[in-house]
Design an enzyme around this catalytic site. Structure first.
Site, PDB file in Angstrom:
ATOM      1  N   ASN A   1       0.862  -1.184   0.000  1.00  0.00           N
ATOM      2  CA  ASN A   1       0.000   0.000   0.000  1.00  0.00           C
ATOM      3  C   ASN A   1       0.900   1.237   0.000  1.00  0.00           C
ATOM      4  OD1 ASN A   1      -1.901   1.988   0.370  1.00  0.00           O
ATOM      5  ND2 ASN A   1      -2.226   1.552   2.545  1.00  0.00           N
TER       6      ASN A   1
ATOM      7  N   GLU B   1      -6.731   4.841   7.893  1.00  0.00           N
ATOM      8  CA  GLU B   1      -6.456   6.268   7.622  1.00  0.00           C
ATOM      9  C   GLU B   1      -7.670   6.933   6.974  1.00  0.00           C
ATOM     10  OE1 GLU B   1      -2.806   5.622   5.497  1.00  0.00           O
ATOM     11  OE2 GLU B   1      -1.820   5.041   7.369  1.00  0.00           O
TER      12      GLU B   1
ATOM     13  N   GLU C   1      -5.810  -5.140  10.297  1.00  0.00           N
ATOM     14  CA  GLU C   1      -4.776  -4.135  10.519  1.00  0.00           C
ATOM     15  C   GLU C   1      -5.020  -3.418  11.845  1.00  0.00           C
ATOM     16  OE1 GLU C   1      -2.687  -2.947   6.709  1.00  0.00           O
ATOM     17  OE2 GLU C   1      -4.361  -1.583   6.924  1.00  0.00           O
TER      18      GLU C   1
ATOM     19  N   GLY D   1       2.257   1.856  10.779  1.00  0.00           N
ATOM     20  CA  GLY D   1       3.234   2.945  10.669  1.00  0.00           C
ATOM     21  C   GLY D   1       3.973   3.243  11.968  1.00  0.00           C
TER      22      GLY D   1
ATOM     23  N   SER E   1       3.111  -2.623  10.208  1.00  0.00           N
ATOM     24  CA  SER E   1       4.567  -2.671  10.405  1.00  0.00           C
ATOM     25  C   SER E   1       5.186  -4.003   9.975  1.00  0.00           C
ATOM     26  CB  SER E   1       4.917  -2.353  11.865  1.00  0.00           C
ATOM     27  OG  SER E   1       4.529  -1.020  12.173  1.00  0.00           O
TER      28      SER E   1
ATOM     29  N   HIS F   1      -9.591   1.500   4.884  1.00  0.00           N
ATOM     30  CA  HIS F   1      -8.291   1.611   5.571  1.00  0.00           C
ATOM     31  C   HIS F   1      -8.458   2.543   6.778  1.00  0.00           C
ATOM     32  CE1 HIS F   1      -4.105   2.621   6.354  1.00  0.00           C
ATOM     33  NE2 HIS F   1      -3.791   1.525   5.686  1.00  0.00           N
TER      34      HIS F   1
HETATM   35  C1  PEP Z   1      -0.899   0.070   5.858  1.00  0.00           C
HETATM   36  O1  PEP Z   1      -0.803   1.170   5.388  1.00  0.00           O
HETATM   37  O2  PEP Z   1      -1.876  -0.619   5.584  1.00  0.00           O
HETATM   38  C2  PEP Z   1       0.150  -0.424   6.751  1.00  0.00           C
HETATM   39  C3  PEP Z   1      -0.008  -1.603   7.285  1.00  0.00           C
HETATM   40  O3  PEP Z   1       1.229   0.400   6.966  1.00  0.00           O
HETATM   41  P1  PEP Z   1       2.637  -0.003   7.632  1.00  0.00           P
HETATM   42  O4  PEP Z   1       3.087  -1.304   7.003  1.00  0.00           O
HETATM   43  O5  PEP Z   1       3.556   1.124   7.324  1.00  0.00           O
HETATM   44  O6  PEP Z   1       2.390  -0.184   9.100  1.00  0.00           O
END
Ligand code: PEP
Length: 241
Positions: free
Chosen positions: A9, A98, A165, A171, A204, A96
């Site tokens: 992503n 975000e 997630e 992040g 992460s 997501h």
């Molecule tokens: C994401 O954006 O879905 C995500 C899991 O980000 P990261 O791997 O940076 O934690």
């Protein structure tokens, strides 16, 4: 057999030029990849067209990062399913954290977007996850179950990917323990009528932890944010052991 899907992503990263450079750099690594793994790049809308026309397009599947539930209309800044399918997109990320946090997505709008994706022949990657506060209060299970149930109202579970997630792991570098991710994904699976739905873990994921995550029996892939921006690191994740 559940499909293994490794998705990057990119969020709001990479111009068209940078997206094409990534594909070129990834060529040999992706060609060597074991054919049982599907690689998906969730690129910004602006890069999707050039990526789908690139020489290396056959090595990956493309995903958009959002879709509107209406087919057209006065929805400034949004994008419809027909606009995406024209660009050679196969998947679309929906819900997501975000989008939920910064753009007011609710389980209701997420459900509408999932339905729109399927109506246009796109496979939604539905993201669900609890916040740190919800986890600390012991609410992980009801929160996740509610998100799954509400987001999947009237949804056909044959063309569907789910990504677990945990928000506190996105992040932050603070990865969820692989066994705990496996446990929660098992709970998500118990809510589904179709056993074949691919369920990914995201939060992460990096080259150093992907092997342990992918060794878990319930985890069918990863959704990778930050670590997917670098072609070498992403190739290592795709080629997990
Ligand atoms: C994401 O954006 O879905 C995500 C899991 O980000 P990261 O791997 O940076 O934690």
């Amino acid at each position: 057999m559940r499909k293994i899907i490794i998705a990057g992503n990119w969020k709001m990263h990479k111009t068209q030029k940078k997206a094409l450079e990534f594909l070129q750099e990834s060529k040999s690594n992706l060609e060597e990849m074991n054919g049982t793994r599907e690689v998906v790049l969730c690129a910004p809308f602006t890069a999707l067209s050039v990526m789908s026309k690139s020489l290396y397009a056959g090595l990956i599947h493309l995903a958009a990062q959002n879709i509107h539930w209406e087919d057209e209309g006065a929805y400034t800044g949004e994008i419809s399913g027909a606009m995406l399918t024209e660009l050679g997109v196969d998947y679309v990320v929906v819900g997501h954290s975000e989008r939920r946090q910064y753009f007011g997505e609710t389980n209701e709008t997420v459900n509408l977007r999932v339905l729109a994706a399927q109506r246009h022949g796109l496979i939604p990657i539905l993201c669900v996850g609890e916040s740190k506060l919800q986890r600390d209060r012991g609410e992980t299970e009801p929160v996740i179950i509610n998100q799954v149930k509400q987001s999947l109202i009237n949804v056909n579970q044959s063309n569907l990917v789910i990504a677990y997630e945990p928000i506190w792991a996105i992040g932050t570098g603070d990865t969820c323990e692989a066994t705990e991710a496996n446990r929660v994904i098992g709970i998500i699976r118990s809510q589904l009528s179709n056993e074949e739905v691919t369920i990914q873990y995201g939060g992460s994921v990096k080259p150093s932890n992907v092997d342990e995550i992918m060794a878990q029996p319930e985890i069918d892939g990863v959704l990778v944010g930050g670590a997917s921006l670098d072609s070498v690191g992403f190739a290592r994740i795709v080629n997990y052991q």
